[in-house]
Write an enzyme that holds these catalytic residues in place. Structure first.
Site: not given
Length: 199
Positions: A64, A67, A119
């Protein structure tokens, strides 16, 4: 370090699957540096100076942390007030989501918040399709161009959300550089100072 910096750097450690164990006492141990139980790590001071490292360029699944780059690119390519219509493909992305529904409209600002705070993979995909004019691959090309601009030589993105995919990698060094850059973006820094988001 400021609370946001500490929280995000902790997230980097967790998402890269690194377990940090700093040895305790003794002058010899202090001279030798920290004992880190991780395959790859990169320790920097608040000013960005490298304090210690171990296999900092080794390729790792980036998860993640991806992101952060999605948010950076979206902010550079779109206006926060732009409305995004969620596509069926974005709504169908699984794992961590905010349960977006195909056809609903949200602002770029709200989608970035959803991408970073819980997330959300569906929010990241919706941003990618909006900025990429219907093509996630086009958006990923922008992510990789930004990575090159930032000198992230160990990084290659294959998607905007960080789900495991062959060739989707970064390194401890590159992830640290990306985090520091992203925290320099006021909107991202503000979003990461929050713990919840309402859509």
């Amino acid at each position: 370090a400021p609370p946001v910096m500490r929280a995000v750097l902790l997230t980097v450690v967790v998402l890269l699957g690194l377990v940090v164990r700093v040895s305790g006492g003794g002058a010899d141990a202090q001279r030798a540096g920290p004992q880190i139980a991780a395959a790859s790590w990169y320790l920097v001071g608040e000013d960005g100076s490298v304090l210690a490292r171990g296999e900092p360029g080794s390729p790792r699944a980036v998860a993640s942390i991806t992101k952060l780059m999605t948010a950076v690119v979206a902010l550079e390519q779109a206006r926060l007030t732009d409305l995004v219509r969620v596509s069926p493909s974005a709504a169908s992305i699984g794992e961590s989501t905010v349960y977006l529904r195909a056809g609903e409209e949200l602002s770029v600002a709200d989608l970035i918040r959803a991408t970073l705070i819980p997330s959300a993979n569906d929010a990241a995909q919706a941003l990618a399709l909006h900025v990429g004019r219907g093509s996630a691959d086009r958006f990923v090309g922008l992510m990789n161009a930004k990575a090159e601009e930032l000198g992230l030589s160990d990084t290659n993105f294959e998607n905007p959300h960080g789900l495991d995919e062959s060739g989707h990698v970064s390194s401890a060094r590159d992830a640290t550089v990306l985090v520091r850059y992203a925290l320099g973006v006021p909107f991202i820094r503000d979003v990461l100072s929050r713990s919840t988001v309402s859509l």
